[in-house]
Motif scaffolding. Sequence first.
Motif, PDB file in Angstrom:
ATOM      1  N   THR A  62      34.055  -4.868 -18.026  1.00 56.31           N
ATOM      2  CA  THR A  62      33.606  -6.261 -18.002  1.00 56.31           C
ATOM      3  C   THR A  62      32.276  -6.394 -17.261  1.00 56.31           C
ATOM      4  OG1 THR A  62      34.734  -6.687 -15.930  1.00 56.31           O
ATOM      5  CG2 THR A  62      35.983  -7.060 -17.940  1.00 56.31           C
ATOM      6  N   THR A  78      30.987 -16.562   3.326  1.00 52.87           N
ATOM      7  CA  THR A  78      29.838 -16.898   2.493  1.00 52.87           C
ATOM      8  C   THR A  78      28.788 -15.810   2.556  1.00 52.87           C
ATOM      9  OG1 THR A  78      30.233 -19.138   3.229  1.00 52.87           O
ATOM     10  CG2 THR A  78      28.272 -18.757   1.922  1.00 52.87           C
ATOM     11  N   ARG A  82      27.378 -13.356  -0.422  1.00 53.57           N
ATOM     12  CA  ARG A  82      25.963 -13.198  -0.738  1.00 53.57           C
ATOM     13  C   ARG A  82      25.594 -11.712  -0.822  1.00 53.57           C
ATOM     14  NH1 ARG A  82      22.669 -15.937   3.440  1.00 53.57           N
ATOM     15  NH2 ARG A  82      24.121 -17.609   2.932  1.00 53.57           N
ATOM     16  N   GLU A  85      26.904 -10.239  -4.000  1.00 48.83           N
ATOM     17  CA  GLU A  85      26.134 -10.696  -5.156  1.00 48.83           C
ATOM     18  C   GLU A  85      24.788  -9.987  -5.259  1.00 48.83           C
ATOM     19  OE1 GLU A  85      26.218 -15.013  -5.006  1.00 48.83           O
ATOM     20  OE2 GLU A  85      27.883 -14.901  -6.426  1.00 48.83           O
ATOM     21  N   ARG A  89      23.985  -7.759  -8.441  1.00 44.28           N
ATOM     22  CA  ARG A  89      22.861  -8.079  -9.319  1.00 44.28           C
ATOM     23  C   ARG A  89      21.958  -6.868  -9.505  1.00 44.28           C
ATOM     24  NH1 ARG A  89      19.319 -13.232  -9.593  1.00 44.28           N
ATOM     25  NH2 ARG A  89      20.658 -13.969  -7.922  1.00 44.28           N
ATOM     26  N   ASN A  94      28.309  -8.840 -12.626  1.00 47.94           N
ATOM     27  CA  ASN A  94      28.541 -10.242 -12.304  1.00 47.94           C
ATOM     28  C   ASN A  94      29.613 -10.344 -11.222  1.00 47.94           C
ATOM     29  OD1 ASN A  94      27.973 -10.542 -15.624  1.00 47.94           O
ATOM     30  ND2 ASN A  94      26.851 -11.805 -14.201  1.00 47.94           N
ATOM     31  N   VAL A  95      29.682 -11.493 -10.635  1.00 47.60           N
ATOM     32  CA  VAL A  95      30.638 -11.689  -9.554  1.00 47.60           C
ATOM     33  C   VAL A  95      31.423 -12.976  -9.772  1.00 47.60           C
ATOM     34  CG1 VAL A  95      30.899 -12.121  -7.093  1.00 47.60           C
ATOM     35  CG2 VAL A  95      29.176 -10.500  -7.887  1.00 47.60           C
ATOM     36  N   ILE A  96      32.709 -12.895  -9.664  1.00 44.14           N
ATOM     37  CA  ILE A  96      33.484 -14.126  -9.644  1.00 44.14           C
ATOM     38  C   ILE A  96      34.408 -14.120  -8.444  1.00 44.14           C
ATOM     39  CG2 ILE A  96      33.422 -14.489 -12.127  1.00 44.14           C
ATOM     40  CD1 ILE A  96      35.925 -13.340 -12.498  1.00 44.14           C
ATOM     41  N   ILE A  97      34.702 -15.311  -7.989  1.00 47.80           N
ATOM     42  CA  ILE A  97      35.402 -15.465  -6.725  1.00 47.80           C
ATOM     43  C   ILE A  97      36.702 -16.236  -6.959  1.00 47.80           C
ATOM     44  CG2 ILE A  97      35.229 -16.460  -4.417  1.00 47.80           C
ATOM     45  CD1 ILE A  97      32.081 -16.589  -5.179  1.00 47.80           C
ATOM     46  N   THR A  98      37.744 -15.849  -6.268  1.00 46.50           N
ATOM     47  CA  THR A  98      38.931 -16.703  -6.251  1.00 46.50           C
ATOM     48  C   THR A  98      39.391 -16.838  -4.809  1.00 46.50           C
ATOM     49  OG1 THR A  98      40.499 -14.898  -6.514  1.00 46.50           O
ATOM     50  CG2 THR A  98      39.685 -15.885  -8.529  1.00 46.50           C
ATOM     51  N   LEU A  99      40.066 -17.922  -4.532  1.00 42.12           N
ATOM     52  CA  LEU A  99      40.508 -18.197  -3.171  1.00 42.12           C
ATOM     53  C   LEU A  99      42.012 -18.072  -3.056  1.00 42.12           C
ATOM     54  CD1 LEU A  99      38.480 -21.390  -2.279  1.00 42.12           C
ATOM     55  CD2 LEU A  99      37.868 -18.992  -2.064  1.00 42.12           C
ATOM     56  N   ALA A 115      43.048  -8.626 -12.287  1.00 43.11           N
ATOM     57  CA  ALA A 115      43.364  -7.244 -12.613  1.00 43.11           C
ATOM     58  C   ALA A 115      43.621  -7.048 -14.105  1.00 43.11           C
ATOM     59  CB  ALA A 115      44.582  -6.777 -11.816  1.00 43.11           C
ATOM     60  N   GLY A 117      42.119  -7.609 -16.837  1.00 40.41           N
ATOM     61  CA  GLY A 117      41.051  -7.621 -17.815  1.00 40.41           C
ATOM     62  C   GLY A 117      39.785  -8.340 -17.402  1.00 40.41           C
ATOM     63  N   SER A 118      39.882  -9.325 -16.514  1.00 39.87           N
ATOM     64  CA  SER A 118      38.680 -10.114 -16.229  1.00 39.87           C
ATOM     65  C   SER A 118      37.653  -9.366 -15.404  1.00 39.87           C
ATOM     66  CB  SER A 118      39.033 -11.408 -15.501  1.00 39.87           C
ATOM     67  OG  SER A 118      40.335 -11.819 -15.791  1.00 39.87           O
TER      68      SER A 118
ATOM     69  N   ASN B  51      46.972  -7.493 -21.514  1.00 36.20           N
ATOM     70  CA  ASN B  51      45.542  -7.560 -21.217  1.00 36.20           C
ATOM     71  C   ASN B  51      44.977  -8.939 -21.575  1.00 36.20           C
ATOM     72  OD1 ASN B  51      42.748  -7.493 -21.572  1.00 36.20           O
ATOM     73  ND2 ASN B  51      42.782  -5.277 -21.740  1.00 36.20           N
ATOM     74  N   ASN B  52      44.561  -9.624 -20.517  1.00 35.11           N
ATOM     75  CA  ASN B  52      44.055 -10.985 -20.716  1.00 35.11           C
ATOM     76  C   ASN B  52      42.862 -11.051 -21.657  1.00 35.11           C
ATOM     77  OD1 ASN B  52      45.834 -12.424 -19.179  1.00 35.11           O
ATOM     78  ND2 ASN B  52      44.680 -12.113 -17.287  1.00 35.11           N
ATOM     79  N   ILE B  53      42.041 -10.050 -21.587  1.00 38.43           N
ATOM     80  CA  ILE B  53      40.844 -10.048 -22.421  1.00 38.43           C
ATOM     81  C   ILE B  53      41.236 -10.070 -23.889  1.00 38.43           C
ATOM     82  CG2 ILE B  53      38.903  -8.620 -23.138  1.00 38.43           C
ATOM     83  CD1 ILE B  53      38.244  -9.765 -20.590  1.00 38.43           C
ATOM     84  N   ILE B  72      28.965 -22.892  -0.772  1.00 34.43           N
ATOM     85  CA  ILE B  72      30.384 -23.004  -0.571  1.00 34.43           C
ATOM     86  C   ILE B  72      30.732 -23.268   0.872  1.00 34.43           C
ATOM     87  CG2 ILE B  72      31.042 -20.670  -0.017  1.00 34.43           C
ATOM     88  CD1 ILE B  72      32.711 -20.992  -2.712  1.00 34.43           C
ATOM     89  N   ILE B  96      37.977 -19.914 -11.658  1.00 33.02           N
ATOM     90  CA  ILE B  96      37.026 -18.911 -11.221  1.00 33.02           C
ATOM     91  C   ILE B  96      35.800 -19.635 -10.684  1.00 33.02           C
ATOM     92  CG2 ILE B  96      35.270 -17.421 -12.184  1.00 33.02           C
ATOM     93  CD1 ILE B  96      37.346 -16.150 -13.872  1.00 33.02           C
ATOM     94  N   ILE B  97      35.259 -19.131  -9.595  1.00 32.21           N
ATOM     95  CA  ILE B  97      34.158 -19.815  -8.931  1.00 32.21           C
ATOM     96  C   ILE B  97      32.917 -18.934  -8.954  1.00 32.21           C
ATOM     97  CG2 ILE B  97      33.414 -20.823  -6.750  1.00 32.21           C
ATOM     98  CD1 ILE B  97      36.593 -20.659  -6.109  1.00 32.21           C
ATOM     99  N   THR B  98      31.764 -19.527  -9.141  1.00 35.35           N
ATOM    100  CA  THR B  98      30.517 -18.789  -8.909  1.00 35.35           C
ATOM    101  C   THR B  98      29.592 -19.679  -8.093  1.00 35.35           C
ATOM    102  OG1 THR B  98      29.412 -19.585 -10.898  1.00 35.35           O
ATOM    103  CG2 THR B  98      30.680 -17.576 -11.115  1.00 35.35           C
ATOM    104  N   LEU B 113      27.149 -16.556 -17.913  1.00 34.53           N
ATOM    105  CA  LEU B 113      28.330 -15.716 -17.685  1.00 34.53           C
ATOM    106  C   LEU B 113      29.598 -16.467 -18.069  1.00 34.53           C
ATOM    107  CD1 LEU B 113      29.994 -13.384 -16.449  1.00 34.53           C
ATOM    108  CD2 LEU B 113      29.723 -14.485 -14.230  1.00 34.53           C
TER     109      LEU B 113
END
Lengths: 346, 346
Positions: A62, A78, A82, A85, A89, A94-99, A115, A117-118, B51-53, B72, B96-98, B113
């Motif tokens: 991915t 934060t 950074r 990221e 880059r 790419n970067v995605i965040i979850t809390l 986990a 697939g994303s 697989n989610n994808i 954030i 998902i957060i960016t 993205l």
Amino acid sequence: MKRKLTLKLIAKELDVSISTVSKALRDSAEISEDTRQKIKAFAKLYNYKPNNIALSLKNRKTRTIGIIIPQIVHHFFTTVIRGVEQMAREHNYNVIITLSNNDFDKEVLNMELLANGSTDGFILSLSKETMQRDDFRHLTEAIDQGMPVVMFDRIVDEIPCDKVLIDDREGAKLGVNHLIKTGCKKIAIITTEDYITVGKLRTKGYMEALESVGITVDKDLILKLDAIDELNDKAKARIKHFLKGKDIDGVFTINEIFAVTAAKYIMEADKTIPEDVSIVSFSDGELSQHFVPSLTTVSQHGEEMGRKAAELLINKLERPEEEVEQYTTAYIDTSLIERESTKRVK
Amino acid sequence: MKRKLTLKLIAKELDVSISTVSKALRDSAEISEDTRQKIKAFAKLYNYKPNNIALSLKNRKTRTIGIIIPQIVHHFFTTVIRGVEQMAREHNYNVIITLSNNDFDKEVLNMELLANGSTDGFILSLSKETMQRDDFRHLTEAIDQGMPVVMFDRIVDEIPCDKVLIDDREGAKLGVNHLIKTGCKKIAIITTEDYITVGKLRTKGYMEALESVGITVDKDLILKLDAIDELNDKAKARIKHFLKGKDIDGVFTINEIFAVTAAKYIMEADKTIPEDVSIVSFSDGELSQHFVPSLTTVSQHGEEMGRKAAELLINKLERPEEEVEQYTTAYIDTSLIERESTKRVK
DNA sequence: TTGTACGCGTTATCAT
DNA sequence: ATGATAACGCGTACAA
């Protein structure tokens, strides 16, 4: 909802085959200048973008890194983000965040989301609840499935994966030594219960710093809270009670919130900072910077941690499959940021 | 890196067809009790997860909502995220957060993205730089491609999409009226340049509140900064200079950072808060809560905003394709949280 | 120069 | 009760 443009649609529209379109868009020499231009013009006009999902499925990659953190309010997190990221880059990830909101179930859910697939791998700091429950199956499962994982900050030793840490003990020593150097003799600590690794290690550093200059550790000057990141009323009350009438001239806390809360009660008791009591806090953030008086802190260099974590992860992702597993633990230096709360030498 | 378990692998291992495995795992009645048990046991043992994808590709849905925010650290954004996550979870969506870091290019990148397959739609608050450049092509493109978009907080009117806002003007009035009610006569405002919508509207609310009680607006009491979220040294200096020697008894600011910075300079000038100068700030967060004295704020109810935004988005995602486009703008109430910085009636 | 076929992992439909 | 096939969107090896 309109349908997104696909190679297939373009092909139909221009009456060529799908692969012709695909090749044209990727500037393949196989395709004649003529049709290539035609296809590219059409794609541009209707703003064609390849579908990442399809690409991910095809490539079984991915090129996305997931970050799972307990709480994002923290300036520290934060800065880590950074750092991740930046490095991502640079390597075209790419970067995605979850809390996780410090919630165990949420952490598990997020891990499964990322986990399956994303993402190609992730970087995480454990939630408070996870550490409390001592249940790491979601982690070992992910790792067993071949998901590269990098833990930072709030980690657990047993899990086989790369780790990025600061030396909490050394950091605490740095802070406490500064209090000692500026003349403090009776230094209290406000920390967490030992199940939070960082709390435990920082407490240790505090004790070692005192002992190294011949001060015996006084248990009455140690407050261990069952809280982190956020203070409930009970914790506040415990801080207030702890400080009340205590004969101290320095306070070391393992995070900002503890520090400003302590500072508040100290000032309420008509003592001044730093003249009567000096304060040093672990974790540099907005609260410390903007508080009056501003607080001296042990800074964790989150950005560097993030960069290092991302580097380790990307290394794992891009190394050949056969290579032997081996895990590294990287340490990031801390440093002291002097501000008003320790300005006065006693 | 190990390979993830797939239906195909299970099928090969158990010597059945892929579709048998798929059906068995989904408890299809078509499959005999016997093989079903066998397959499920195997899947469980080796911890199979679809697989989610692949699912996303097949269903042309990801059941994932994307959030794009400038920064954030803000407590406000954290609460918004929490709201979105609540609503998402209730409807079985992931989040998902960016981060755009207030950077235009980053915002565009993140949108691409998220728009190219990873999410079904997104919720966003524009970066400072985007508003400054007045360039919204990335937004219109996404919308043209059928991506549902919900904007909140930092929005721009022209874009056709759902919007969730607080009534900034009313909120500012709420705050300024409270200052007036507690006896302030000479109220200054620290705000942003007008290209930041929220700054502009809050400034307007400030002026209206004053005029409604017959106070004429004094331009010398208005400071418009070219900053938001973060203060550089220049901005700090301007605040300091602005407050210097001014005869004021109240300050209204459009965010926390401005408020604590102002408070600091006021106290440095040996005035006390709230006895000499009262302070009210827009945006409720950690800084206001923990500052000494704690700050009275106009709270934005971020969680509700997040819930509403998610609700609007999910509505769009789940309504039948043919329905006519129509966009709603929802307003979320603000409320005043009284703290120490306005405790004294003058 | 262009087109066909295959595979990524999944499910739904249609055989057997 | 089980299996084969097609389709989601893409890229590429191979065929024409």
